[in-house]
Design an enzyme around this catalytic site. Structure first.
Site, PDB file in Angstrom:
ATOM      1  N   GLY A   1      64.846  27.125  49.869  1.00  0.00           N
ATOM      2  CA  GLY A   1      65.784  26.386  49.012  1.00  0.00           C
ATOM      3  C   GLY A   1      66.849  27.346  48.482  1.00  0.00           C
TER       4      GLY A   1
ATOM      5  N   ASP B   1      58.845  33.195  47.991  1.00  0.00           N
ATOM      6  CA  ASP B   1      57.778  33.992  48.598  1.00  0.00           C
ATOM      7  C   ASP B   1      57.369  33.503  49.984  1.00  0.00           C
ATOM      8  OD1 ASP B   1      56.229  31.941  47.763  1.00  0.00           O
ATOM      9  OD2 ASP B   1      54.828  33.150  46.573  1.00  0.00           O
TER      10      ASP B   1
ATOM     11  N   ASP C   1      59.336  31.715  40.260  1.00  0.00           N
ATOM     12  CA  ASP C   1      57.891  31.709  40.553  1.00  0.00           C
ATOM     13  C   ASP C   1      57.466  32.878  41.444  1.00  0.00           C
ATOM     14  OD1 ASP C   1      59.186  30.917  42.842  1.00  0.00           O
ATOM     15  OD2 ASP C   1      57.874  29.221  43.263  1.00  0.00           O
TER      16      ASP C   1
ATOM     17  N   ILE D   1      70.886  18.586  41.541  1.00  0.00           N
ATOM     18  CA  ILE D   1      71.998  19.105  40.726  1.00  0.00           C
ATOM     19  C   ILE D   1      71.587  20.468  40.149  1.00  0.00           C
ATOM     20  CG2 ILE D   1      71.325  18.002  38.535  1.00  0.00           C
ATOM     21  CD1 ILE D   1      74.274  17.396  38.075  1.00  0.00           C
TER      22      ILE D   1
ATOM     23  N   THR E   1      65.499  32.087  44.044  1.00  0.00           N
ATOM     24  CA  THR E   1      64.998  30.713  43.881  1.00  0.00           C
ATOM     25  C   THR E   1      65.195  30.306  42.432  1.00  0.00           C
ATOM     26  OG1 THR E   1      63.009  29.322  43.750  1.00  0.00           O
ATOM     27  CG2 THR E   1      62.632  31.676  43.651  1.00  0.00           C
TER      28      THR E   1
ATOM     29  N   ARG F   1      58.763  23.417  41.368  1.00  0.00           N
ATOM     30  CA  ARG F   1      57.582  23.412  42.234  1.00  0.00           C
ATOM     31  C   ARG F   1      56.312  23.535  41.388  1.00  0.00           C
ATOM     32  NH1 ARG F   1      57.981  23.730  47.818  1.00  0.00           N
ATOM     33  NH2 ARG F   1      60.100  24.474  47.974  1.00  0.00           N
TER      34      ARG F   1
ATOM     35  N   ARG G   1      64.612  25.867  56.050  1.00  0.00           N
ATOM     36  CA  ARG G   1      63.170  26.119  56.052  1.00  0.00           C
ATOM     37  C   ARG G   1      62.769  26.136  57.530  1.00  0.00           C
ATOM     38  NH1 ARG G   1      62.050  25.649  50.602  1.00  0.00           N
ATOM     39  NH2 ARG G   1      63.098  23.980  49.470  1.00  0.00           N
TER      40      ARG G   1
ATOM     41  N   ASP H   1      63.173  28.531  40.892  1.00  0.00           N
ATOM     42  CA  ASP H   1      61.852  28.233  40.315  1.00  0.00           C
ATOM     43  C   ASP H   1      61.273  29.329  39.413  1.00  0.00           C
ATOM     44  OD1 ASP H   1      62.035  25.917  41.799  1.00  0.00           O
ATOM     45  OD2 ASP H   1      60.779  26.644  43.433  1.00  0.00           O
TER      46      ASP H   1
HETATM   47  O1  F6P Z   1      62.132  25.923  45.608  1.00  0.00           O
HETATM   48  C1  F6P Z   1      63.294  25.358  45.122  1.00  0.00           C
HETATM   49  C2  F6P Z   1      63.167  23.862  45.019  1.00  0.00           C
HETATM   50  O2  F6P Z   1      64.382  23.348  44.521  1.00  0.00           O
HETATM   51  C3  F6P Z   1      61.997  23.358  44.178  1.00  0.00           C
HETATM   52  O3  F6P Z   1      62.271  23.415  42.800  1.00  0.00           O
HETATM   53  C4  F6P Z   1      61.840  21.966  44.712  1.00  0.00           C
HETATM   54  O4  F6P Z   1      60.522  21.508  44.538  1.00  0.00           O
HETATM   55  C5  F6P Z   1      62.155  22.126  46.170  1.00  0.00           C
HETATM   56  O5  F6P Z   1      62.938  23.296  46.293  1.00  0.00           O
HETATM   57  C6  F6P Z   1      62.908  20.974  46.791  1.00  0.00           C
HETATM   58  O6  F6P Z   1      63.039  21.242  48.147  1.00  0.00           O
HETATM   59  P1  F6P Z   1      64.020  20.463  49.116  1.00  0.00           P
HETATM   60  O7  F6P Z   1      65.425  20.842  48.763  1.00  0.00           O
HETATM   61  O8  F6P Z   1      63.625  20.921  50.467  1.00  0.00           O
HETATM   62  O9  F6P Z   1      63.795  19.005  48.849  1.00  0.00           O
END
Ligand code: F6P
Length: 322
Positions: free
Chosen positions: A11, A103, A131, A252, A127, A173, A72, A129
């Site tokens: 992401g 990660d 995390d 957003i 990221t 996440r 991804r 997140d």
């Molecule tokens: O890891 C970043 C993130 O935005 C998370 O917060 C979220 O759960 C996920 O990616 C959403 O992924 P995608 O953009 O593939 O729907």
């Protein structure tokens, strides 16, 4: 070290461009050629790799997203598939790879360094997140936090006019940091995060208590890693009768121009990644701890228990929102 490559993966997050810029400029400053791998590990497999110059990263520091694009790429978990990607680096004489991402992206880098001793790899935490172990902050977290704050401040205006309870679902996440920090910043009455078990009955009692003591509205911040905003509203409705609305902030949170804090963090971490490659380091992720640059082996980063959660901040939010 004569040639390195850089990619962004997973992401996207605001500040990734600033990190790529730092990698490119720091490398060229040190007479190292830099190649950009487009679309993360997918681009490595598709041989979508181009040489970057000083000008390739001009006018990018302020832009959200990533000009290298991101993807991804689950196939990269397969050893046979990885071989192809490694070969695409090797045939250009690339000796170092900087991977900017989460990660999951680091795991791909770790495999490359294990399977090809000629290629060093360094991870840069990108990221929203927050995390990733081995760093206090990830690139993009601060910008996402500010986006949430700006959105909730607006929601608060209408919540107050209508004396409503709002449930705000935020990303992250399995990590509650975005919900926690945003919740503290907007004065949310309740923050529901994966790291702390929360009984919805108690949330309902808190809202009810607030209404009884004259509060006009209430903000509940719920991390997506616990439940959706919609489920939270349904659960709450079992205990109290309030006119609740749900706002899912969604993607957003991933966009927008990076904040100053993210631009500085990205620049420092990107530059440091190149420094580590020049010093012969490999299979490490860079980070910032107590405002000092640091690096941690991928092996240690992958120990999930090590993820730092600040219970003091959580406890304080409870004390401040009685
Ligand atoms: O890891 C970043 C993130 O935005 C998370 O917060 C979220 O759960 C996920 O990616 C959403 O992924 P995608 O953009 O593939 O729907």
């Amino acid at each position: 070290m004569k040639k390195i490559a850089v990619l962004t993966s997973g992401g996207d997050s605001p500040g990734m461009n600033a990190a790529v810029r730092a990698v490119v400029r720091k490398a060229i400053y040190n007479n190292i050629e830099v190649y950009g791998v487009y679309q993360g590990y997918q681009g490595l497999l598709n041989d979508d790799i181009k040489k970057l110059e000083l000008g390739s990263v001009g006018d990018t520091i302020q832009r959200g997203g990533t000009f290298l694009y991101s993807a991804r790429c689950p196939e990269f978990k397969e050893a046979d598939v990885r071989k192809k990607g490694i070969e695409n680096l090797r045939k250009r004489g690339i000796e170092g790879l900087v991977v900017i991402g989460g990660d999951g992206s680091y795991r791909g880098a770790q495999r490359i360094s294990e399977e090809c001793s000629e290629i060093q790899t360094i991870g840069v935490p990108g990221t929203i997140d927050n995390d990733i172990n081995g760093t206090d902050f990830t690139i993009g977290f601060d910008t996402a936090l500010n986006t949430i704050i700006e959105s909730v401040d607006k929601i608060r205006d209408t919540a107050s006019s209508h004396a409503r309870t709002f449930i705000i679902e935020v990303m992250g996440r399995d990590c509650g940091d975005l919900a926690l920090w945003a919740g503290m910043s907007v004065g949310a009455e309740t923050i529901i995060i994966p790291e702390v078990k929360t009984e919805i009955k108690e949330v309902a009692e808190r809202i009810d208590h607030g209404i009884r003591r004259g509060k006009k509205h209430s903000i509940v911040m719920v991390a997506e890693g616990v439940m959706s905003g919609e489920s939270c509203a349904q659960e709450l409705a079992k205990y109290i009768n309030v006119d609740a609305r749900v706002s899912v902030l969604g993607h957003i949170q991933r966009g927008g121009s990076p904040t100053g804090a993210d631009r500085v963090l990205a620049s420092r971490l990107g530059g440091y990644a190149v420094e580590l490659l020049m010093n012969g380091e490999t299979a490490r992720g860079v980070g910032i701890k107590n405002n000092d640059l640091t690096s941690t082996s991928f092996d240690d980063i992958f120990i999930a228990e090590a993820h730092k959660f600040d219970h003091n901040i959580y406890n304080l939010t409870k004390e401040l929102s009685i």
